[in-house]
Design an enzyme around this catalytic site. Structure first.
Site, PDB file in Angstrom:
ATOM      1  N   GLU A  49       0.872  -1.183   0.000  1.00 34.40           N
ATOM      2  CA  GLU A  49       0.000   0.000   0.000  1.00 34.40           C
ATOM      3  C   GLU A  49       0.907   1.229   0.000  1.00 34.40           C
ATOM      4  OE1 GLU A  49      -2.803  -0.114   3.210  1.00 34.40           O
ATOM      5  OE2 GLU A  49      -3.909  -1.806   2.340  1.00 34.40           O
ATOM      6  N   LYS A 204      -7.402  -5.552 -39.549  1.00 42.18           N
ATOM      7  CA  LYS A 204      -6.853  -6.426 -38.494  1.00 42.18           C
ATOM      8  C   LYS A 204      -7.983  -7.017 -37.663  1.00 42.18           C
ATOM      9  CE  LYS A 204      -5.406  -4.791 -34.289  1.00 42.18           C
ATOM     10  NZ  LYS A 204      -4.641  -3.938 -33.385  1.00 42.18           N
ATOM     11  N   ARG A 206      -8.582  -9.106 -33.934  1.00 40.76           N
ATOM     12  CA  ARG A 206      -7.959  -9.651 -32.712  1.00 40.76           C
ATOM     13  C   ARG A 206      -8.985 -10.507 -31.994  1.00 40.76           C
ATOM     14  NH1 ARG A 206      -3.678  -7.672 -29.398  1.00 40.76           N
ATOM     15  NH2 ARG A 206      -3.813  -5.631 -30.386  1.00 40.76           N
ATOM     16  N   ASP A 230       1.173   3.791 -35.329  1.00 46.17           N
ATOM     17  CA  ASP A 230       0.136   3.326 -34.399  1.00 46.17           C
ATOM     18  C   ASP A 230       0.170   4.189 -33.137  1.00 46.17           C
ATOM     19  OD1 ASP A 230      -1.957   1.768 -33.627  1.00 46.17           O
ATOM     20  OD2 ASP A 230      -0.856  -0.118 -33.573  1.00 46.17           O
TER      21      ASP A 230
HETATM   22  C1  R5P Z   1      -5.380  -1.097 -31.251  1.00 50.19           C
HETATM   23  O1  R5P Z   1      -6.413  -0.774 -31.762  1.00 50.19           O
HETATM   24  C2  R5P Z   1      -4.241  -0.144 -31.023  1.00 50.19           C
HETATM   25  O2  R5P Z   1      -4.268   0.940 -31.899  1.00 50.19           O
HETATM   26  C3  R5P Z   1      -2.914  -0.863 -31.145  1.00 50.19           C
HETATM   27  O3  R5P Z   1      -2.748  -1.332 -32.456  1.00 50.19           O
HETATM   28  C4  R5P Z   1      -2.855  -2.021 -30.201  1.00 50.19           C
HETATM   29  O4  R5P Z   1      -3.318  -1.663 -28.960  1.00 50.19           O
HETATM   30  C5  R5P Z   1      -1.457  -2.586 -30.117  1.00 50.19           C
HETATM   31  O5  R5P Z   1      -1.481  -3.678 -29.258  1.00 50.19           O
HETATM   32  P1  R5P Z   1      -0.526  -4.918 -29.438  1.00 50.19           P
HETATM   33  O6  R5P Z   1       0.872  -4.394 -29.504  1.00 50.19           O
HETATM   34  O7  R5P Z   1      -0.793  -5.745 -28.209  1.00 50.19           O
HETATM   35  O8  R5P Z   1      -0.933  -5.642 -30.658  1.00 50.19           O
END
Ligand code: R5P
Length: 297
Positions: A49, A204, A206, A230
């Site tokens: 803490e 993309k 995920r 990014d």
């Molecule tokens: C997702 O929409 C973000 O813009 C990044 O592309 C993402 O958070 C990157 O995360 P990671 O490196 O885990 O793929």
């Protein structure tokens, strides 16, 4: 934070405090303002803490706190809540919270039913303890400021990225690439800063359960040189997947620009193995030595 363009009397009555997550950046900001960091005791008990104590008079002062809520986000958020509370209880007139990297920003809505909106929880708590203003950098979505009820200054690293790209003096056909469709606005802004450099965006996916990232489709033509841009690199899987696809589509030189080096899990190992030349990031997050690698700038 350009001290020369600010009223020096305003700066003199300002106090700047640093949390423990990104002291090097707090020191740079203080230096730019010709100030020293004000003393703050952050005592960690054996059970982890924390006890926070403001060790300077702040009555009727405008106070600034610098705290990046990067990993460990939970710890850094708790510390930030306590610092804001300590300053308000000590009589601070205003508390401006500088959170260069705002943790939990990707959980800004319910993706699957039953989920918490974590960003809203941290925003509500920051406001409840007394945050008057927020200064942050490159938010994941332009809708995030709507979650807050206090004024927000949303800064961006894109002008720095544009400058760096120009300095690379690339002679071959170059294209800016967003590694997901959500980043298209960012890439368009950067393209405008670079005399309408062509851009492309990757579709993309995920898997929310496994975290596996897949990408097969790119919208736009790919040149020999690709600049992936990014907001953050966390696991590194987005960059890994994007770089592979770009190579398949003919890119021979790939650079990466990301505002926030979150670098969780195996990011360093993943990024080192990719075919990218260089990974450029900012100092919104303090990257520890053990996570540095030769391609990182
Ligand atoms: C997702 O929409 C973000 O813009 C990044 O592309 C993402 O958070 C990157 O995360 P990671 O490196 O885990 O793929």
């Amino acid at each position: 934070f350009n001290a020369s363009s600010r009223d020096s009397a305003t700066i003199e009555c300002m106090k700047i405090f640093s949390g423990s997550s990104n002291k090097p950046l707090a020191e740079k900001i203080a230096k730019e303002l010709h100030l020293s960091l004000s003393p703050l005791e952050i005592h960690v008990f054996p059970d982890k803490e924390k006890r926070i104590q403001v060790q300077e008079r702040v009555v009727d002062e405008d106070c600034i706190i610098v705290e990046s809520t990067a990993p460990p986000a939970n710890e850094n958020y708790m510390e930030l809540f306590f610092i804001v509370d300590a300053l308000k209880r000590s009589g601070a007139k205003t508390v401006t919270v500088v959170v260069p990297y705002l943790g939990y920003q990707r959980q800004d809505h319910v993706f699957r039913s039953g989920e918490a909106v974590s960003l809203e929880v941290v925003a509500t708590t920051l406001e409840a303890v007394g945050m008057d203003k927020l200064i942050t950098v490159d938010l994941h979505s332009i809708k995030i400021p709507e979650v807050f009820h206090v004024p927000i200054a949303h800064l961006s690293a894109l002008p720095l990225f544009a400058q760096k790209i120009k300095e690379l003096h690339i002679q071959s056909k170059a294209v800016l690439v967003s590694p997901d469709m959500g980043g298209i606005r960012r890439i368009k802004l950067l393209s405008e800063m670079l005399a309408d450099m062509p851009y492309a965006a990757i579709e993309k996916e995920r898997n929310l359960q496994s975290g596996v990232v897949t990408a097969n489709v790119i919208h736009g033509d790919i040149g020999q040189t690709a600049f992936i841009v990014d907001d953050m690199i966390s696991s590194g899987k987005t960059i890994e997947t994007a770089a592979k696809l770009l190579q398949e589509k003919g890119a021979t030189t790939i650079y990466v620009f990301a505002s926030h080096p979150v670098f969780s899990e195996e990011a360093k190992e993943i990024l080192e193995k990719t075919a990218v030349e260089k990974v450029f990031v900012t100092d919104t997050i303090d990257v520890p030595e053990k996570k540095h690698f030769p391609k990182l700038e």
